[in-house]
Design an enzyme around this catalytic site. Structure first.
Site, mmCIF file in Angstrom:
data_model
loop_
_atom_site.group_PDB
_atom_site.id
_atom_site.type_symbol
_atom_site.label_atom_id
_atom_site.label_comp_id
_atom_site.label_asym_id
_atom_site.label_seq_id
_atom_site.Cartn_x
_atom_site.Cartn_y
_atom_site.Cartn_z
ATOM 1 N N GLU A 274 0.819 -1.221 0.000
ATOM 2 C CA GLU A 274 0.000 0.000 0.000
ATOM 3 C C GLU A 274 0.847 1.263 0.000
ATOM 4 O O GLU A 274 0.423 2.297 -0.497
ATOM 5 C CB GLU A 274 -0.933 0.019 1.227
ATOM 6 C CG GLU A 274 -2.220 -0.731 1.010
ATOM 7 C CD GLU A 274 -3.325 -0.335 1.993
ATOM 8 O OE1 GLU A 274 -3.017 0.212 3.065
ATOM 9 O OE2 GLU A 274 -4.496 -0.601 1.690
ATOM 10 N N HIS A 295 9.778 -26.154 0.635
ATOM 11 C CA HIS A 295 9.152 -27.272 -0.077
ATOM 12 C C HIS A 295 8.016 -26.804 -0.984
ATOM 13 O O HIS A 295 7.200 -27.603 -1.415
ATOM 14 C CB HIS A 295 8.637 -28.310 0.916
ATOM 15 C CG HIS A 295 9.736 -28.986 1.670
ATOM 16 N ND1 HIS A 295 10.171 -30.241 1.392
ATOM 17 C CD2 HIS A 295 10.530 -28.527 2.679
ATOM 18 C CE1 HIS A 295 11.168 -30.565 2.199
ATOM 19 N NE2 HIS A 295 11.400 -29.543 2.995
ATOM 20 N N LYS A 406 -14.406 0.733 -3.079
ATOM 21 C CA LYS A 406 -15.262 1.052 -1.923
ATOM 22 C C LYS A 406 -16.549 1.729 -2.385
ATOM 23 O O LYS A 406 -17.643 1.415 -1.907
ATOM 24 C CB LYS A 406 -14.515 1.987 -0.951
ATOM 25 C CG LYS A 406 -13.473 1.275 -0.102
ATOM 26 C CD LYS A 406 -12.907 2.221 0.955
ATOM 27 C CE LYS A 406 -11.707 1.593 1.644
ATOM 28 N NZ LYS A 406 -11.016 2.511 2.553
#
Lengths: 434, 434
Positions: A274, A295, A406
């Site tokens: 951000e 792994h 938003k």
């Protein structure tokens, strides 16, 4: 924290930074440091975050949580910067706490929220709700759900709720209406930089952690900030990450070698993404975990595109446990070791295996994982990120690109007229159906 | 699973793939499909994984777990492909299981291992140990530790242990010595492709999940494999991801909009990284979670470098929960919605916000998260990855780059002479100390 950038040098890695380029970059670091110090002195937006170790009052936080200090469980309702700092601290220190169970409702998945609420002993659970604006859709929706669950169980939520929010807004109104214990999100501090304020410390206080030690660790790191990356671990890290991105390492894999720091990698990912991800710039953080991801991801890190910096975080001391001896010949070497020695050997081997393949990596060392060191780590990485932001020349403390979604969300739910919501229905599709 | 690649087209996104280029790529897909079908028909190494839905015998797995079917907890000792497939399935289906608690010891952090062992009710816990070679250092070390913990607690581990391993090796010897229930890791199937064998299904069986449904979901996905990406969701995904990487999207962010699929993103990250990350090629997987990471990574995905494909995974149906009404005006729109509606709106808004910024993204839809659909998803993504491997022209089923660190680790612990261990001590350092 200590930082070792040896394996990021051009003599080891490609991409890598030469000693000469590093010295040149150090002149930019000196300039950036001046701007940072000025911003801190003037309490400018964002820079103010680096003043938190001296501004945060642990007594005030402890007083606010005092009514619920004896709870068995704490549910934090918050998302992004309102959850990750707190989660990082309590997860790092879990084995050192008072045993309070912690849950972070940082998603609105209905089945998952319900499962958590059903598993919690509500009559012994405290609520920690965190939103600066008091209007964050996910947080407020979850808070309404949590509040109702308490009411349905006959538990008075007003006796068990602590609110951390701004000076005004719906959550502040709620505090006034019900006379709830509350704390204020400090001005000038974006959520992702708020771990060392009430935003990150309420949960730690409820779990019985040493707030002073966390803040002292951070303050000690603040003392190292200086005009040269060669004298300041935080700047050494921030400048190296920036320089490697410039040279092609657009990905930064954060790999702690301690399960207790798994959430820290998530916190770092938000901080880095951000703060720096704007104007088509910014390094992409990837969170991983040693030894588990050896792994899973090591093949790619060692033999895939040369576009990665791998950052290791390693506590030098930790509790250990013997590996019992075994009758199996091929495994007898394990029986002479401890799990901690195996972990250390895996770390050193992985670091060396990247260097042997000329893949840049940086080692960050902590003395151990305790309150002091976690304060130091959080502050150090924040300072590293602020420095990197200065070097990129981006607006480190804003996050304008999240506003669009938003508004669209709100429009879709009938919370007002937003043109962004219309774009959702115009999606281009090319479906391949089962 | 259904796949929608509309937002990856050049008309929407940059980088993006044009319709014409997609049709051209489809000729390569046809050739690749022929190679894949041939590999499957001949049971060639790796390709054999795509035959698992018809080769795996659920009765055999259920018979092996029968002695511990009534356990309260299951600790799986395995790492990488020996853990992630099993964890993906039981985490996805957790709310549908019989309530067995599952723990995956996929790390050797001593404090964390000890904390898990202390929290488990050992007398009601079963052990699921998984390692093809029977020599994986982390797995065998943890197994020795777990075994001793059972012995110390006076619990007979030989009555509570199921072993999944190869035809020979230390774990197979252990099976013979103690007459333990055991299953065999199928030949020709690398660990990361073994979720649909005993490797991934023992844990699901212990938790009471419907193995037949998982395998049927996978088999149904196998039926869609065909010579054109326009007819096969798995190939549509694999080809699109490959084409976008070629055009600059070197990062693939996997973002499920369901908490139950969080572990799936981890499984995907191993599949993609280990299969394709070689010869300086391969897309870097990043695991994220909707809506949580909208508040962490979205700024970067929407406004950072144009080097990312975002892959959404979305179940169309899921349990829901009302958001209670609120007296606060500014939030009243929430009280008219459910958490599920909020989640859906956030998903659609985020997808559209990326498209509006010309950032490529793909939507993968599941009917819901159940046994059938998780089988379909795992098989589909494996097939997508095998196809992508053919298009890249890499050795999809090997992971040679992890050998170096394994040898160095062993050398460091005195398990033999390995020159790699010497390189560790020759590290280049440039330390900046606190």
């Amino acid at each position: 924290m200590n930082v070792d950038i040896g394996n990021a040098l051009g003599s080891v890695a490609s991409p890598g930074i030469s000693r000469a380029a590093l010295e040149h970059l150090d002149e930019q670091v000196a300039d950036a440091h001046e701007r940072i110090e000025r911003g801190m002195a003037n309490g400018e937006h964002g820079y103010e975050a680096l003043n938190l170790p001296e501004r945060t009052d642990p007594d005030k936080i402890r007083a606010a949580v005092e009514p619920v200090a004896d709870c068995d469980a704490l549910v934090t309702v918050g998302i992004g910067g309102s959850a990750l700092g707190a989660a990082t601290i309590v997860d790092a220190l879990e084995e050192r706490g008072d045993g309070t169970e912690t849950v972070f409702l940082d998603n609105v998945d209905p089945e998952w929220v319900t499962a958590h609420l059903e598993a919690l002993p509500l009559e012994a659970t405290a609520i920690n709700v965190v939103s600066r604006s008091g209007t964050t859709a996910e947080t407020l929706a979850n808070f309404l759900v949590v509040r109702e669950a308490f009411e349905s169980a006959g538990v008075d939520w007003t006796e068990r709720t602590i609110v951390t929010t701004g000076e005004s807004g719906p959550l502040r109104d709620l505090v006034d209406r019900h006379d709830l214990p509350s704390l204020t999100v400090p001005d000038g501090v974006p959520g992702r930089y708020a771990a060392l304020s009430a935003v990150g410390l309420v949960a730690a206080a409820v779990c019985g952690h040493d707030l002073e030690a966390i803040l002292e660790g951070a303050a000690a790191e603040r003392e190292t900030l200086s005009g040269s990356l060669f004298d300041c671990p935080a700047y050494a890290y921030g400048a190296t990450a920036y320089a490697l991105d410039q040279r092609g390492a657009g990905t930064n894999a954060m790999v702690p070698y301690a399960e207790s720091l798994e959430t820290y990698a998530e916190w770092f990912a938000q901080l880095w993404a951000e703060s720096l991800g704007k104007d088509d710039l910014g390094q992409t953080p990837v969170r991983a975990l040693g030894v588990t991801d050896q792994h899973s991801q090591l093949q790619l890190y060692r033999a895939g595109p040369r576009d990665k910096l791998v950052t290791f975080v390693r506590p030098l001391e930790a509790p250990d446990r013997e590996i019992p001896a075994t009758e199996v010949d091929d495994l007898s070497y394990l029986g002479d070791a401890t799990l901690g020695e195996l972990l250390d050997a895996e770390f050193e081997a992985t670091e060396a295996s990247l260097a042997a393949a000329s893949r840049p990596n940086v080692r960050i060392e902590l003395e151990c994982v305790d309150a002091d060191e976690i304060g130091s780590l959080l502050y150090g990485m924040e300072a590293a990120c602020v420095l990197a932001g200065e070097l990129y020349g981006v607006d480190t403390f804003e996050q304008p690109a999240v506003e669009w979604a938003k508004k669209a969300t709100r429009g879709l739910l009938g919370g007002g007229e937003f043109e962004e919501a219309n774009a959702v229905t115009e999606k281009t599709t090319l479906r391949v159906d089962h």
